[in-house]
Design a protein around this motif. Structure first.
Motif, PDB file in Angstrom:
ATOM      1  N   ARG A 143      60.214  58.011  50.572  1.00  0.00           N
ATOM      2  CA  ARG A 143      60.754  57.502  51.840  1.00  0.00           C
ATOM      3  C   ARG A 143      61.093  56.034  51.624  1.00  0.00           C
ATOM      4  NH1 ARG A 143      56.055  60.787  54.718  1.00  0.00           N
ATOM      5  NH2 ARG A 143      56.930  62.837  54.274  1.00  0.00           N
ATOM      6  N   GLU A 145      62.866  52.448  52.624  1.00  0.00           N
ATOM      7  CA  GLU A 145      63.345  51.582  53.709  1.00  0.00           C
ATOM      8  C   GLU A 145      64.575  50.830  53.213  1.00  0.00           C
ATOM      9  OE1 GLU A 145      61.957  47.642  56.243  1.00  0.00           O
ATOM     10  OE2 GLU A 145      60.417  49.067  55.594  1.00  0.00           O
ATOM     11  N   THR A 146      65.647  50.879  53.989  1.00  0.00           N
ATOM     12  CA  THR A 146      66.886  50.177  53.649  1.00  0.00           C
ATOM     13  C   THR A 146      67.336  49.343  54.850  1.00  0.00           C
ATOM     14  OG1 THR A 146      68.282  51.996  54.413  1.00  0.00           O
ATOM     15  CG2 THR A 146      67.629  52.028  52.097  1.00  0.00           C
ATOM     16  N   LYS A 149      72.199  52.008  57.383  1.00  0.00           N
ATOM     17  CA  LYS A 149      72.097  53.457  57.527  1.00  0.00           C
ATOM     18  C   LYS A 149      73.058  54.165  56.577  1.00  0.00           C
ATOM     19  CE  LYS A 149      70.465  53.711  62.243  1.00  0.00           C
ATOM     20  NZ  LYS A 149      70.752  53.262  63.566  1.00  0.00           N
ATOM     21  N   GLU A 152      71.203  58.980  52.986  1.00  0.00           N
ATOM     22  CA  GLU A 152      71.173  60.419  52.689  1.00  0.00           C
ATOM     23  C   GLU A 152      72.577  60.998  52.532  1.00  0.00           C
ATOM     24  OE1 GLU A 152      69.112  58.991  54.912  1.00  0.00           O
ATOM     25  OE2 GLU A 152      67.226  60.119  55.104  1.00  0.00           O
ATOM     26  N   LYS A 167      64.325  60.349  51.600  1.00  0.00           N
ATOM     27  CA  LYS A 167      64.484  60.157  53.046  1.00  0.00           C
ATOM     28  C   LYS A 167      64.535  58.648  53.276  1.00  0.00           C
ATOM     29  CE  LYS A 167      63.866  64.552  54.315  1.00  0.00           C
ATOM     30  NZ  LYS A 167      64.364  65.195  53.104  1.00  0.00           N
ATOM     31  N   SER A 168      65.306  58.228  54.271  1.00  0.00           N
ATOM     32  CA  SER A 168      65.408  56.787  54.489  1.00  0.00           C
ATOM     33  C   SER A 168      65.070  56.417  55.928  1.00  0.00           C
ATOM     34  CB  SER A 168      66.820  56.286  54.150  1.00  0.00           C
ATOM     35  OG  SER A 168      67.755  56.747  55.089  1.00  0.00           O
ATOM     36  N   VAL A 169      64.570  55.196  56.070  1.00  0.00           N
ATOM     37  CA  VAL A 169      64.375  54.582  57.380  1.00  0.00           C
ATOM     38  C   VAL A 169      65.042  53.209  57.312  1.00  0.00           C
ATOM     39  CG1 VAL A 169      62.227  55.784  57.947  1.00  0.00           C
ATOM     40  CG2 VAL A 169      62.123  53.620  56.712  1.00  0.00           C
ATOM     41  N   THR A 170      65.564  52.762  58.441  1.00  0.00           N
ATOM     42  CA  THR A 170      66.217  51.455  58.485  1.00  0.00           C
ATOM     43  C   THR A 170      65.200  50.406  58.914  1.00  0.00           C
ATOM     44  OG1 THR A 170      68.197  52.629  59.201  1.00  0.00           O
ATOM     45  CG2 THR A 170      68.276  50.248  59.310  1.00  0.00           C
ATOM     46  N   GLY A 171      65.176  49.305  58.175  1.00  0.00           N
ATOM     47  CA  GLY A 171      64.241  48.228  58.486  1.00  0.00           C
ATOM     48  C   GLY A 171      64.789  46.900  58.016  1.00  0.00           C
ATOM     49  N   ARG A 177      58.620  53.008  51.037  1.00  0.00           N
ATOM     50  CA  ARG A 177      57.537  53.007  52.023  1.00  0.00           C
ATOM     51  C   ARG A 177      56.458  54.028  51.668  1.00  0.00           C
ATOM     52  NH1 ARG A 177      56.614  49.019  53.839  1.00  0.00           N
ATOM     53  NH2 ARG A 177      58.107  47.808  54.955  1.00  0.00           N
TER      54      ARG A 177
END
Length: 199
Positions: A143, A145-146, A149, A152, A167-171, A177
């Motif tokens: 996972r 963090e980028t 967006k 994927e 999988k990515s999350v925006t931060g 992570r």
């Protein structure tokens, strides 16, 4: 197959100890000492060279189909992830990268693709980079963090298929992570560079 990630870190010895404590074996250590790159590979241990002023370029730890590397940096920086693929797949991925205007640096041992997400992707065709191709110990998922967006979707375009292992999350930073690794630990633990492991 997702097999690899690399960090630059001021916590080199602590990072090695963390992975060894979780069943990884150190494969190599290469560092700059007195102006030259030298090997400090096992069976050498940290007590053999801790007092020397060595700038470690790479320490490589392996377990099953996983290869994790790290080197000395003044601060923690996530550098790249790596995929083990066939040469045919590599050609297709490099063509897709060119169409996406992502620069490709093809080398003899490995190829790097520069992404707009502030980390690189390594393409590796040499199976000797992992201890076992049949071992069930693998990276199930990272996972990441980028700051923007779309990771994927871009990976699907790059590989020509859905990449389920990322999988990515925006931060507000770029890092890994969480890592989901088979047979890693019964409890959640965090490595010295902030990667949280979930089984």
């Amino acid at each position: 197959m997702l097999f690899h990630y690399h960090f630059w870190t001021p916590h080199v010895e602590e990072t090695e100890r963390f992975y060894v404590d979780h069943g990884f074996q150190v494969f190599q250590r290469i560092g700059k000492y007195q102006g030259d790159f030298q090997n400090f590979n096992p069976p050498l241990v940290w007590d053999d060279f801790r007092e020397k002023n060595i700038l470690f370029r790479i320490i490589e730890a392996r377990k099953g189909t996983i290869n994790i590397t790290f080197g000395y940096g003044k601060k923690i920086i996530f550098d790249h992830i790596g995929f083990l693929i066939s040469e045919k797949e590599q050609d297709l991925i490099c063509e897709n990268a060119a169409e996406m205007n992502w620069s490709v640096d093809r080398g003899e041992r490995r190829t790097f693709i520069n992404t707009p997400y502030s980390f690189r992707i390594e393409l590796q065709t040499n199976k000797d980079i992992v201890d076992s191709m049949t071992d069930n110990i693998k990276i199930e998922e990272l996972r990441i963090e980028t700051k923007k967006k779309g990771l994927e979707d871009d990976l699907s375009a790059l590989f020509g298929k859905t990449v389920n292992t990322i999988k990515s999350v925006t931060g507000d930073k770029v890092t890994i992570r969480e890592a989901v690794i088979t047979d890693f630990s019964s409890k959640q633990v965090v490595d010295p560079n902030g990667v949280r492991f979930v089984n």
